[in-house]
Design an enzyme around this catalytic site. Structure first.
Site, short mmCIF file in Angstrom:
data_model
loop_
_atom_site.label_atom_id
_atom_site.label_comp_id
_atom_site.label_asym_id
_atom_site.label_seq_id
_atom_site.Cartn_x
_atom_site.Cartn_y
_atom_site.Cartn_z
N ALA A 77 0.84 -1.19 0.00
CA ALA A 77 0.00 0.00 0.00
C ALA A 77 0.87 1.24 0.00
O ALA A 77 2.03 1.21 0.44
CB ALA A 77 -0.92 0.01 1.22
N ASP A 78 0.31 2.33 -0.48
CA ASP A 78 0.99 3.62 -0.42
C ASP A 78 -0.07 4.70 -0.27
O ASP A 78 -1.17 4.58 -0.82
CB ASP A 78 1.82 3.87 -1.68
CG ASP A 78 2.70 5.09 -1.52
OD1 ASP A 78 3.71 5.00 -0.80
OD2 ASP A 78 2.38 6.15 -2.10
N THR A 79 0.26 5.73 0.49
CA THR A 79 -0.69 6.80 0.78
C THR A 79 -0.13 8.14 0.33
O THR A 79 1.03 8.46 0.60
CB THR A 79 -1.00 6.85 2.29
OG1 THR A 79 -1.56 5.60 2.69
CG2 THR A 79 -2.00 7.96 2.61
#
Length: 228
Positions: A77-79
């Site tokens: 995941a990446d935000t």
């Protein structure tokens, strides 16, 4: 056929994502992807709200090269934090953190998290991805509050330089959508992607009306998790 006993590899060093994924009740290990995130993001040419999923996909591909990924489902995941469609990354130093927090003060912005689930079998990669955006309104905190928050060290490893429910700073006034998406791992999206591999959470289903798009989120997670 993959099933609900499949082991997960969480390609992240984030303790917040680790805490969230634990709530699924599925076995998992941690393996930090060797991907150079800055280099990957420098190659991106798409819309700002697609950067998180692009980065997450490269994290996942990097994790697949690790020996511990064998026989697992890799979750990455990446935000990103978007203000006026501009990406606000992690602060370079304290002065940059101060600039980011001032730019967000009293304003709406969007937090976008991209999630990838993938596996390598017989030399073939199967990958599914999705992203989610949550509008967030920051409260009109003071410069003195910003300085105290920066002195705590909490904002220095976080996109946009803030943790959504830091117990002292408490920067947000309102969020309009998925809370755990702002933390950094929207469980609704993740469970949808795991289902593509015939994997279902093993923990008891808990409905949270405050976060309807994340049916697996709980108030205890909201009280304990912090923004990535």
């Amino acid at each position: 056929m993959l099933n609900h006993h499949t082991h997960l590899l969480l390609a992240s060093a984030s303790p917040r994502r680790r805490q969230i994924i634990t709530s699924l009740g599925l076995p998992y290990t941690i393996g930090v992807s060797p991907t150079d995130e800055e280099a990957v993001q420098a190659l991106y040419r798409g819309p700002a709200d697609g950067l998180a999923q692009w980065t997450a996909a490269h994290k996942a591909l990097g994790a697949l090269t690790m020996p511990e990924s064998q026989g697992t489902l890799v979750v990455a995941a990446d935000t990103t934090v978007l203000l006026d469609e501009q990406v606000l990354g992690k602060p370079r130093d304290e002065e940059h953190a101060r600039q980011l927090l001032r730019s967000l003060r009293g304003r709406w912005h969007r937090v976008v998290t991209g999630v990838i689930v993938c596996a390598l079998k017989d030399g073939q990669i199967t990958m599914f991805g999705a992203s989610q955006a949550t509008p967030v309104l920051m409260r009109p905190y003071s410069d003195a509050e910003i300085d105290a928050y920066i002195a705590s060290g909490d904002p220095m490893d976080k996109a946009g330089a803030y943790g959504i429910q830091n117990p002292d700073f408490q920067p947000t006034e309102r969020i309009d959508g998925c809370y755990l998406n702002v933390v950094g791992l929207p469980l609704g999206k993740l469970t949808e992607l795991l289902a593509r591999f015939d994997v279902q959470p093993l923990a008891p289903h808990v409905s949270d009306p405050a976060c309807p798009c994340c049916p697996w989120s709980t108030r205890s997670l909201k009280n304990e998790a912090t923004h990535v």
